[in-house]
Design an enzyme around this catalytic site. Structure first.
Site, mmCIF file in Angstrom:
data_model
loop_
_atom_site.group_PDB
_atom_site.id
_atom_site.type_symbol
_atom_site.label_atom_id
_atom_site.label_comp_id
_atom_site.label_asym_id
_atom_site.label_seq_id
_atom_site.Cartn_x
_atom_site.Cartn_y
_atom_site.Cartn_z
ATOM 1 N N ARG A 80 0.857 -1.179 0.000
ATOM 2 C CA ARG A 80 0.000 0.000 0.000
ATOM 3 C C ARG A 80 0.894 1.231 0.000
ATOM 4 O O ARG A 80 1.969 1.221 0.576
ATOM 5 C CB ARG A 80 -0.853 0.048 1.272
ATOM 6 N N TYR A 219 -1.431 -3.616 -6.881
ATOM 7 C CA TYR A 219 -1.177 -4.387 -5.669
ATOM 8 C C TYR A 219 -2.183 -4.147 -4.546
ATOM 9 O O TYR A 219 -2.480 -3.001 -4.203
ATOM 10 C CB TYR A 219 0.226 -4.058 -5.134
ATOM 11 N N LYS A 228 -9.470 -1.792 1.843
ATOM 12 C CA LYS A 228 -9.149 -0.615 2.649
ATOM 13 C C LYS A 228 -9.886 0.626 2.127
ATOM 14 O O LYS A 228 -10.343 1.465 2.900
ATOM 15 C CB LYS A 228 -7.640 -0.363 2.654
ATOM 16 N N HIS A 248 -11.055 -1.366 11.621
ATOM 17 C CA HIS A 248 -9.947 -2.244 11.229
ATOM 18 C C HIS A 248 -9.810 -3.331 12.299
ATOM 19 O O HIS A 248 -8.859 -3.336 13.071
ATOM 20 C CB HIS A 248 -8.674 -1.381 11.136
ATOM 21 N N SER A 270 -1.219 -3.137 11.408
ATOM 22 C CA SER A 270 -0.677 -4.158 10.512
ATOM 23 C C SER A 270 0.544 -4.797 11.182
ATOM 24 O O SER A 270 1.261 -4.128 11.927
ATOM 25 C CB SER A 270 -0.257 -3.514 9.190
ATOM 26 N N CYS A 272 0.788 -7.183 13.524
ATOM 27 C CA CYS A 272 0.733 -7.548 14.950
ATOM 28 C C CYS A 272 0.052 -8.900 15.140
ATOM 29 O O CYS A 272 -0.371 -9.237 16.242
ATOM 30 C CB CYS A 272 0.006 -6.487 15.757
ATOM 31 N N ASP A 297 -9.821 -8.965 9.465
ATOM 32 C CA ASP A 297 -9.248 -7.641 9.185
ATOM 33 C C ASP A 297 -10.217 -6.470 9.375
ATOM 34 O O ASP A 297 -9.815 -5.424 9.846
ATOM 35 C CB ASP A 297 -8.694 -7.609 7.752
ATOM 36 N N ARG A 389 1.851 -11.975 0.071
ATOM 37 C CA ARG A 389 0.484 -12.211 0.552
ATOM 38 C C ARG A 389 -0.109 -13.497 0.019
ATOM 39 O O ARG A 389 0.263 -13.985 -1.043
ATOM 40 C CB ARG A 389 -0.418 -11.058 0.063
#
Ligand code: OXD
Ligand code: MN
Length: 606
Positions: A80, A219, A228, A248, A270, A272, A297, A389
């Site tokens: 991103r 991407y 997102k 989120h 992101s 964690c 997510d 990913r």
């Protein structure tokens, strides 16, 4: 170009606004042809076969990984891009300091020439998608126009996609228009590359007209616009206006051996371990306890008629970070990945399977790395990109919650907020009340890793893990959260966790992964009004005896004390950092938050 631009076989389109918009965009982008995706398996198979011939996808060994594929992106298009992501309301104050703002007319003026002719020589795919189960009162529909077949097939995994969505729109249903181009038109006869993209990138959101325009990247979050861009940045605006929350957050179910069930929603920045927590397998000693996965997510949360919040996962698949995912860290994810997946930027094994750092203890003796180069252990490079990913259907997850597609959502009993903090923040604590919970969530922070910034140990404030995803001013967002606590009679209890605390040698104090169940069980018992807790300055915290330690000797009472230690001096320093962050929000900061901070400071002196 086929200017009738109507969908083909088996499609009912009776929505003039949608049809006119598609035509208008086609006359701007000038694709060679238009294809309305029906969402069928045959269609996906055909697009995939074409991408395999074009070199965009590599078919993995069907015996090892049936119907699964590897994509390698351009090495400049791997994540991103926050600095190229814009939120464009008329008033800059509406976007806030947490967003890159661009005046909407200026954004349109910059986008128009880029989109003019940007799909020449390519197909424009019309991708109708529903975020949430089709027809649920929680759900919202989008239509993405894209010139990337990789995006079209990935959207089929990540969302409910195809002609049923158009049918649900009827003749005049609302949809969020999403326009995406990789920005690489083809001249007649020009040979394509395997991952077309453009150096110039824009990911623009127009919250007032509820539109998304994305240019130049193929991407992830830049291109799969349901995730997102729609489900967080645009949906957070809808949620503010309509009285709900777009967050989120993962959503998981906890079921006791007696069959009592609770749902919790948890926000982590992101990297964690959100997917790992959402798919946790309880330790052996917790026989009869079940953790079930609703989402990994994003959560859309609305007040229910029963006076509680209810949540859905608007997605249909998982777009998870591959490195670090293993049989040890997340066996359910490994099982989810057994077939029907698209992997991006992982390594390829000689027998046609995938590999990434952390998948196995010992790396294979040879690989082809994410850039397509020969790789051996010790060559000094990573085999998989750190942000590589998997795109996997949720239906394949063994821990999938039976109610995950319930159109009424699942009732939420607790919110958990977490970050990556080596010091200061205890393993777990419960907020005294809703406003204080909002304060804790609003001041959440995470330590930066060397990979992201080059500076280790700096704390980036990431309120509610929404800093990159809240589509409006963070001060208004906090205000909305404070408000929402009063829209239900029984708001979820609010907890903070930190799995990442270290000792003086820098070693993790908490074993994490499945052992996180011990903390979840305490939370479960707290919301059921059973577990013990001590009231300390920061909130309610478990004593050693309040946690179930069956089968785990590793965390001694002394270690637990270290994990839970509250150092008043360190907290005063922490409060100074909260001040710094709050002052960046100017006069939009709701008054409750500095008042909570004041209260906390006074309490720390006692
Ligand atoms: C994600 C993220 O990709 O949070 O989910 O970055
Ligand atoms: Mn995320």
């Amino acid at each position: 170009m086929n200017t009738t631009a109507l969908p083909t076989v088996g499609y009912t389109l009776n929505h003039p606004r949608l049809q006119n918009w598609v035509l208008e965009m086609a006359s701007l982008c000038k694709p060679e042809r238009i294809h309305w995706c029906d969402g069928s398996q045959e269609e996906a198979d055909r697009l995939i076969t074409e991408m395999v011939s074009a070199g965009t996808l590599i078919r993995l060994n069907p015996e090892k990984r049936p119907n699964s594929f590897l994509a390698r992106s351009d090495s400049s298009d791997v994540a991103r891009m926050e600095d190229r992501t814009f939120v464009c309301p008329k008033d800059p104050k509406a976007a806030g300091p947490n967003n890159n703002w661009m005046e909407p007319e200026k954004a349109r003026a910059e986008l128009r020439p880029l989109f003019d002719g940007c799909m020449k020589g390519r197909t424009m795919y019309v991708v109708p998608f529903s975020m949430g189960p089709i027809g649920s009162p929680f759900s919202h529909i989008g239509v993405e126009l894209t010139d990337s077949p990789y995006v079209a097939v990935s959207m089929r995994v990540m969302t409910r996609m195809g002609k049923d969505v158009v049918a649900a729109l009827g003749t005049d249903g609302e949809f969020v228009p999403c326009v995406h181009s990789v920005g690489a038109p083809l001249a007649p006869g020009q040979k394509d590359v395997s991952w077309p993209c453009n150096e110039t990138k824009y990911i623009c959101h127009f919250p007032e007209s509820r539109e998304i325009w994305s240019f130049g990247s193929g991407y992830g979050g830049n291109a799969l616009l349901g995730k997102k861009c729609f489900a967080l940045r645009i949906a957070s605006n809808m949620a503010k206006d309509e009285g709900w929350l777009a967050e989120h957050m993962l959503i998981l179910g906890l079921e006791s051996p007696q069959g009592e069930k609770r749902y919790v929603a948890a926000a982590f920045p992101s990297a964690c371990g959100k997917t790992n927590l959402a798919m946790l397998i309880p330790p052996q000693a917790f026989d009869g306890w079940k953790v079930t996965t609703v989402g990994d997510d994003i959560a859309w949360i609305k007040p229910g008629k029963d006076g509680r919040f209810h949540a859905i996962n608007p997605e249909y698949g998982y777009f998870g970070v591959a490195p670090g995912t293993s049989e040890h860290t997340n066996p359910n994810a490994i099982a989810t990945l057994k077939a029907n997946c698209i992997f991006t930027n992982v390594a390829l094994t000689p027998d046609g399977d995938v590999w990434w750092e952390g998948l196995t203890k010992e790396p294979p003796a040879e690989l082809i790395d994410w850039e397509g180069k020969a790789w051996t252990p010790g060559c000094g490079r990573k085999a998989a990109h750190p942000n590589s990913r998997f795109t996997a259907p949720a239906s394949q997850c063994p821990s999938l919650d039976p109610s995950w597609e319930d159109p009424k959502g699942v009732p939420v009993d607790a919110f958990i907020f977490g970050g990556r903090r080596s010091k200061t923040v205890p393993l777990v604590m419960q907020a005294f009340n809703w406003s204080y919970g909002v304060y804790m969530a609003a001041t959440m922070g995470s330590e930066t890793t060397a990979a992201a910034t080059g500076k280790v140990g700096q704390i980036r404030r990431d309120p509610m893990a929404m800093l990159p995803f809240c589509g409006y001013h963070m001060g208004d967002y906090f205000d909305h959260w404070l408000d929402m606590g009063h829209k239900v009679y029984n708001p979820p209890r609010v907890f903070c966790v930190n799995w990442f605390r270290t000792n003086d040698k820098g070693e993790f104090l908490w074993p994490g992964f499945g052992e996180n169940m011990r903390v979840l069980k305490w939370i479960f018992e707290r919301v059921s009004g059973r577990a013990g807790a001590r009231q300390i300055q920061l909130g309610w915290m478990p004593g050693y005896e309040d946690i179930d330690w069956t089968g785990l000797d590793e965390v001694t009472e002394a270690k637990f004390d270290e994990l839970m230690d509250v150092d008043a001096k360190a907290w005063k320093e922490e409060l100074a950092l909260h001040d710094e962050f709050f002052s960046s929000l100017g006069d939009k900061l709701p008054r409750e938050l500095p008042l909570q901070r004041e209260l906390l400071e006074r309490t720390l002196d006692r």
